[in-house]
Design a protein around this motif. Structure first.
Motif: not given
Length: 135
Positions: A1, A53, A56, A58, A78-79, A127
């Protein structure tokens, strides 16, 4: 993550669209494995979601954020943990511990002096093993 935080001098920067830097945290097995500060190179509101993004990311921890940017982050998967302030490393530790929650309606209205430290963020988007305390 991978977690990103809007970043300035160790603190959560309070305006997503004007952040000059993100601190990126690589998380492995529930702990921070590494972190780095990256410049946004003046990307601006629209490009920042793409920037995250491309890296990468999250999850994003930030202060105020506009509705358009919220939608762009959602589209990128994306949280979002908005309405946060204070020490960036502490906020990430809270996220990993499952104690960080965000303000669902933390849209940027330029009243960042008020203390809106993070409220409920909708529940059900956690999560594994993380709870928000409101569920």
């Amino acid at each position: 993550m991978k977690i990103a935080v809007t970043y300035e001098n160790g603190q959560v920067f309070q305006h997503f669209g004007h952040t000059a830097q993100f601190k990126l945290y690589d998380v492995e097995n529930g702990a921070i494995a590494s972190s780095q500060v990256v410049d946004t190179n003046g990307s601006g509101h629209g490009a920042l979601a793409g920037f995250l993004k491309d890296h990468h990311v999250d999850a994003l921890i930030c202060g105020g954020i506009g509705g358009g940017a919220q939608m762009a982050l959602a589209e990128a998967g994306i949280r979002l943990y908005a309405g946060c302030q204070g020490d960036a490393d502490t906020r990430v530790a809270e996220l990993l511990a499952g104690t960080l929650v965000s303000a669902e309606g933390a849209t940027c209205d330029h009243h960042h002096g008020e203390s809106h430290t993070c409220g409920d963020h909708g529940c059900g988007h956690h999560e594994e093993g993380h709870t928000c305390g409101h569920c």
